[in-house]
Design a protein around this motif. Structure first.
Motif, PDB file in Angstrom:
ATOM      1  N   GLU A  36       5.173   7.168   2.575  1.00 53.65           N
ATOM      2  CA  GLU A  36       4.084   7.430   1.633  1.00 53.65           C
ATOM      3  C   GLU A  36       4.604   7.969   0.295  1.00 53.65           C
ATOM      4  N   TYR A  46      -7.629   3.862  -3.224  1.00 50.90           N
ATOM      5  CA  TYR A  46      -7.575   4.675  -2.011  1.00 50.90           C
ATOM      6  C   TYR A  46      -8.626   4.214  -1.016  1.00 50.90           C
ATOM      7  N   SER A 201      -0.135   6.507   8.046  1.00 48.98           N
ATOM      8  CA  SER A 201      -0.476   6.019   6.713  1.00 48.98           C
ATOM      9  C   SER A 201       0.054   4.608   6.513  1.00 48.98           C
ATOM     10  N   THR A 203       0.563   2.018   3.002  1.00 50.12           N
ATOM     11  CA  THR A 203       0.359   1.590   1.624  1.00 50.12           C
ATOM     12  C   THR A 203       0.721   0.114   1.589  1.00 50.12           C
ATOM     13  N   LYS A 274      -3.821   2.501  -0.642  1.00 47.00           N
ATOM     14  CA  LYS A 274      -3.271   3.528   0.262  1.00 47.00           C
ATOM     15  C   LYS A 274      -4.334   3.892   1.284  1.00 47.00           C
TER      16      LYS A 274
END
Ligand code: MOS
Length: 738
Positions: A36, A46, A201, A203, A274
């Motif tokens: 991240e 986002y 996470s 991205t 993200k």
């Protein structure tokens, strides 16, 4: 209690140097080394995952009018507009998908916390606010939460996996009937969640037709292929970067819905997206250790020799995807049983799918076996250390396959020595200090030695430096460091002069970092690369490291590049190709010809307050033997973490569930209890030297998942020794002793 803390354990026989981690400075200074942290081209959007408010039923309507009105909202994806994504297989079918249900696949809701929409906005806050305004109507049904709840359905493993065969040999029933001593007990283990500090996470961004993913992963090469399949692009057009992983423990091995959702949103918006699963969402997003029930009957003769062993296990799993761990085949290999009968079942309900979590099969099943061993030893009036020695075996009693090495007895002796076990009065309640009842307990630790194919690119330079590239992973274990050590030792290069690159799917493929396979697999491929270099240099394979270093300094070209390859013994060459294709191939443990395990022994002192029943663990000692130890310093860290986790498993950790709503209630790290500094006293680790020339190139056994196996059995026995009360339901909190 104070302890003599040794940050740099000494190397003993057959151990490498205690080299400090390559990334130690980066980690302690907070350098940007995680997925991240990596820069993206342009301003990211986002995403917020909206998760279901019910555990079972279907979505009847979605009204996004108010959500769309929030300034900055760019995109709302639901099952109505997700379009066609590719389908992935689950582990049981050779794939990496955590669940058989695809991302936003339809209106059906299979578990609490299922992703039902994705909202993407210019800011995180706008996406989150819009998630509160998204109006979803459900037709709700009554869900099944866990064991004993209405609607739970039981299946034998043979019913879901036609290749599964329960372990049975000789007549366990008759052997039990003819035993001098027997025990018959049921043990229960709870739901646990991995909760790595680094959240789940992803991205995602597209560069033309190429997808780039920054995602913490235990298998970047597999994630590349899975993402390509989901997004229906060529695998060569996907790149996954995960240079370091901030904790995984199994939870970052499978492919979850968020990868496809982030990639899809990035494609539709034409900008980086993200997406982070929040801490509470993490509880339903990336699997967990499922709750189990284990029913064990165990017998021995008047001399303490084990006779019959009957072990039945039930794991709770998802209705959609019956993930299971099994594990009783490994239990049956541990001691010299005369007769064994096992049965394994799953029980299904309306829950998210479990996944592997640090010693997935071993933690619950070996807890049950080792607790039963302690109980039977007490029943027979035999010291539990002696009892294990009486029943040591050099072969797997199921098939007669010899252990390549087995140092359980040496570990028992070493830990008894370090702990001072001979001072134990075997009578429960016999030791006390003021209000504190003192108990001592012990257990075996074990973990199968597993391996997978690996490659490794090695470049050596005339100037004495080198570069290793492999798409393996450092999940906190020190993999970068030991890869450099493996090449350094073989070529006579200072490991400080060897750069290592990992965690990027552009590098040559390495194995999934699961099953504690990385060290054995990656160092074997690195060793193969070194051997190729030696050949290129025109040296014989027995050239000394000095001769090797001299030949490199005298090279005519400035550098030589080779690609090392390694396939574990007994695995076909197709396994390497399977890894190139993003598949998972792991071998080891119980084999037809040989039996490969690392062992340890653990001893623990507990103190139980006579009035409040508060339970403390002032000291825990563990002795471990695992073949060639690449680096005693990083190995020490693995053992330390394992013992502490073992204490947590015994006394703290459990995810609670609301039976009516099938929803986890302590889905945060304030209420999900883990040991903190005040819970941990003296931790002493003894590394017992062991040599195993059969097991792989460097004689390495994986150790990441060794030390947390068995610990709860040592602690529950110590609690019994202190109080006279047997608790067979983990974790043991003080109310169970009132
Ligand atoms: Mo470990 S549970 O094999 O990541």
């Amino acid at each position: 209690m104070a302890q003599d803390y040794t940050p740099v354990p000494a190397s003993k026989d057959n151990m490498g140097k205690p080299v400090a981690r390559y990334e130690a400075l980066q980690k302690v200074t907070g350098a940007k080394i995680y997925a991240e942290d990596l820069p993206v081209p342009g301003r990211p959007a986002y995403a917020w995952m909206v998760t279901s408010g019910i555990a079972k039923g279907r979505i009847t309507a979605i009204d996004d009018t108010e959500a769309r009105a929030i300034p900055g909202v760019q995109l709302i994806v639901t099952h109505e507009n997700v379009g066609q994504l590719g389908k992935l297989e689950t582990f049981a079918n050779g794939g990496l998908a955590i669940t058989e249900v695809g991302p936003l696949a339809g209106p059906e809701v299979h578990h609490d916390g299922q992703p039902v929409a994705l909202i993407v906005a210019d800011t995180f806050e706008a996406a989150r606010e819009a998630s509160y305004k998204l109006a979803i109507s459900y037709a709700e049904e009554s869900p099944t939460a866990t064991f004993g709840d209405a609607g739970a359905t039981e299946k034998a493993l043979g019913d879901i996996n036609p290749e599964y065969e329960p372990i049975r040999f000789n007549d366990a029933e008759a052997a039990l009937a003819n035993s001098a001593h027997t025990i018959d007990a049921e043990y229960r283990t709870p739901i646990q969640h991995h909760n790595p500090i680094e959240l789940f996470s992803t991205t995602a961004y597209w560069e033309g037709g190429r997808l780039v993913l920054h995602e913490p992963s235990q298998y970047v090469w597999g994630l590349k292929h899975s993402a390509a399949d989901l997004m229906q692009v060529d695998a060569d057009n996907v790149r996954v970067k995960s240079p370091f992983v901030g904790g995984a423990f199994g939870s970052k091995g499978a492919v979850t819905h968020r990868t496809a959702l982030a990639a899809l949103a990035a494609k539709r918006l034409g900008r980086p997206v993200k997406l982070v699963a929040m801490r509470d969402q993490g509880f339903t997003h990336s699997g967990h250790r499922q709750e189990t029930r284990q029913s064990v009957r165990l017998g021995c003769d008047a001399n303490g020799r084990l006779t019959g062993y009957d072990h039945r296990s039930w794991e709770f799993t998802a209705r959609t995807t019956p993930y299971y761990n099994g594990g009783l085949d490994k239990c049956a290999a541990m001691y010299a049983f005369d007769a064994v009968r096992t049965d394994e079942y799953v029980v299904q309900g309306d829950r998210n799918v479990p996944t592997f979590m640090r010693s997935p099969a071993e933690v619950p099943t070996i807890y049950a076996l080792e607790a039963a061993m302690n109980e039977l030893a007490a029943e027979a009036g035999i010291d539990p250390v002696e009892f294990r020695k009486i029943n040591d075996t050099r072969v797997n009693p199921v098939n007669g396959a010899p252990y390549t090495s087995r140092s359980l007895n040496q570990c028992l002796d070493a830990v008894a020595d370090s702990f001072g076990w001979t001072g134990r009065d075997p009578r429960p309640g016999s030791m006390r200090e003021g209000d504190w009842l003192i108990g001592w307990g012990c257990s075996m630790a074990m973990y199968p030695t597993q391996m997978g194919p690996s490659t490794a690119r090695l470049i050596v330079r005339r100037n004495g430096s080198a570069l290793i590239e492999v798409a393996a992973h450092d999940v906190g274990t020190g993999c970068y460091t030991i890869a450099a050590q493996a090449a350094g030792e073989r070529l006579g290069i200072d490991p400080q002069r060897i750069e290592v690159r990992m965690g990027d799917s552009r590098l040559p493929p390495g194995p999934i970092s699961g099953g504690s396979i990385s060290t054995a697999s990656v160092t074997s491929a690195v060793a193969n690369a070194c051997d190729r270099i030696v050949e290129e240099l025109g040296l014989s394979s027995d050239a000394s490291t000095d001769e090797r270093a001299a030949a490199m300094a005298g090279m005519s070209e400035p550098e030589i590049e080779v690609l090392g390859r390694w396939t574990p013994p007994g695995m076909g060459e197709d396994a390497l190709q399977a890894m190139y294709d993003g598949g998972v191939r792991i071998t080891g443990g119980n084999m037809d010809e040989r039996t490969m395990f690392a062992f340890g022994a653990e001893m623990v002192e507990v103190r139980v307050n006579e009035r409040t029943r508060e339970i403390r663990v002032p000291r825990i000692h563990g002795a471990f033997a695992a073949g060639h130890i690449m680096n005693p310093r990083t190995a020490h860290s693995q053992y330390l973490g394992g013992l502490i986790w073992g204490i947590g498993s015994a006394l703290h950790e459990a995810t609670e569930i609301d039976h009516k709503r099938a929803r986890y209630t302590n889905d945060n790290i304030a209420e999900y209890l883990i040991p903190v500094n005040a819970d941990i006293g003296e931790v002493n680790i003894v590394m017992v030297p062991e040599r195993d020339d059969e097991i792989n190139v460097l004689g390495v056994k994986g150790i990441g998942e060794l030390a947390n196996v068995g610990t709860p059995a040592a602690i529950t026995d110590a609690i019994w020794h202190a109080t006279g009360t047997r608790i067979r339901d983990l974790p043991v909190r003080l109310e169970k002793l009132l």
